[in-house]
Each structure stands twice: as C-alpha cells, then as structure tokens.
Design a protein around this motif. Structure first.
Motif, PDB file in Angstrom:
ATOM      1  N   ARG A 196       5.499  37.616  17.955  1.00 45.12           N
ATOM      2  CA  ARG A 196       6.652  37.741  18.854  1.00 45.12           C
ATOM      3  C   ARG A 196       6.231  38.357  20.160  1.00 45.12           C
ATOM      4  O   ARG A 196       5.415  39.414  20.275  1.00 45.12           O
ATOM      5  N   ASN A 197       6.647  37.631  21.246  1.00 46.11           N
ATOM      6  CA  ASN A 197       6.255  38.030  22.597  1.00 46.11           C
ATOM      7  C   ASN A 197       7.570  39.155  22.787  1.00 46.11           C
ATOM      8  O   ASN A 197       8.524  39.080  22.519  1.00 46.11           O
TER       9      ASN A 197
ATOM     10  N   HIS B  80       8.573  41.712  26.257  1.00 47.52           N
ATOM     11  CA  HIS B  80       8.668  42.164  27.578  1.00 47.52           C
ATOM     12  C   HIS B  80       9.352  43.335  27.979  1.00 47.52           C
ATOM     13  O   HIS B  80      10.171  43.946  27.150  1.00 47.52           O
TER      14      HIS B  80
ATOM     15  N   GLN C 190       2.748  41.621  28.888  1.00 46.07           N
ATOM     16  CA  GLN C 190       1.514  41.423  27.889  1.00 46.07           C
ATOM     17  C   GLN C 190       0.746  42.746  27.775  1.00 46.07           C
ATOM     18  O   GLN C 190       0.121  42.927  26.866  1.00 46.07           O
TER      19      GLN C 190
ATOM     20  N   VAL D  90       7.304  35.973  30.340  1.00 46.63           N
ATOM     21  CA  VAL D  90       6.610  37.104  29.948  1.00 46.63           C
ATOM     22  C   VAL D  90       5.587  37.143  30.844  1.00 46.63           C
ATOM     23  O   VAL D  90       4.768  36.070  30.834  1.00 46.63           O
TER      24      VAL D  90
ATOM     25  N   THR E   1      12.118  42.271  22.271  1.00 49.17           N
ATOM     26  CA  THR E   1      11.796  40.935  22.078  1.00 49.17           C
ATOM     27  C   THR E   1      12.114  39.903  23.340  1.00 49.17           C
ATOM     28  O   THR E   1      13.303  39.816  23.747  1.00 49.17           O
TER      29      THR E   1
ATOM     30  N   SER F 198       1.875  41.722  21.820  1.00 51.50           N
ATOM     31  CA  SER F 198       2.748  40.817  21.013  1.00 51.50           C
ATOM     32  C   SER F 198       2.516  41.588  19.690  1.00 51.50           C
ATOM     33  O   SER F 198       1.396  42.191  19.121  1.00 51.50           O
ATOM     34  N   SER F 199       3.737  41.387  18.814  1.00 57.17           N
ATOM     35  CA  SER F 199       3.807  42.047  17.498  1.00 57.17           C
ATOM     36  C   SER F 199       4.195  40.946  16.545  1.00 57.17           C
ATOM     37  O   SER F 199       5.474  40.587  16.839  1.00 57.17           O
TER      38      SER F 199
END
Length: 98
Positions: free
Chosen positions: A35-36, A38, A26, A21, A14, A31-32
């Motif tokens: 939440r972004n 990396h 990406q 990011v 996260t 994203s899940s």
C-alpha cells in the motif's frame, strides 16, 4: 492549567487511487504491505509530559471489586444504624408506657 496544546501533526495515511504520492511521501512514509502511503496534516491535541501522569491515573478501568467493598460497607453501616435507632425507639416506647 492546560493538560496540553493544539498542534499540527503529520501522519502517514493510506493513499487513495486519486491521491498523488510524491517522492517526499515515499521518502518519509515508505510503502507498507503493498500500500502506498502519503503525508497528511492533522490538527491534534497533544498532552504535555507534565500532565501525562495525571491523565494516566484517571484513565484506569473501573474497579468493581473495590466498588463492591465500598457498597458493602455503606450498606452494612446503614442497616446497623437503622437497627440501633429501632432498638432505641423500642426502649423509649417501653419507658414511655411504663
């Protein structure tokens, strides 16, 4: 023989508010749940496939039923040996006094 090797692995973590990011992040880590994510590089001990069976076999939970069985057999053996030796001692003392 080593069970594995130390390797560098990439994981999706996260992203905090100060993390940038990138487009690569990406693309690889979508994203899940809003939440972004990396990419982060970590050093990990990776188990070799040949050692996986051995590691799995020793990582089983403790079997209390089998342990109770072994303890019962050992306790019964010790008590039986004590009773036999006590009986032999009584007979030897009887013969000694007769």
């Amino acid at each position: 023989m080593a069970a594995g090797t130390v390797q560098l692995v990439l994981v999706c973590v996260t992203a905090s508010s100060e993390d940038q990011v990138t487009a690569l992040d990406q693309q690889i880590c979508p994203s899940s749940g809003g939440r972004n994510l990396h990419l982060q590089q970590l050093q990990a001990y990776v188990i070799s496939p040949e050692s996986a069976g051995y590691i799995d076999s020793i990582a089983q939970p403790f079997d209390y039923t089998a342990a109770a069985g072994f303890w019962g057999v050992a306790f019964t053996t010790v008590i039986s040996l004590w009773l036999v030796s006590h009986g032999a001692g009584v007979i030897v003392n009887f013969l000694r006094r007769a």
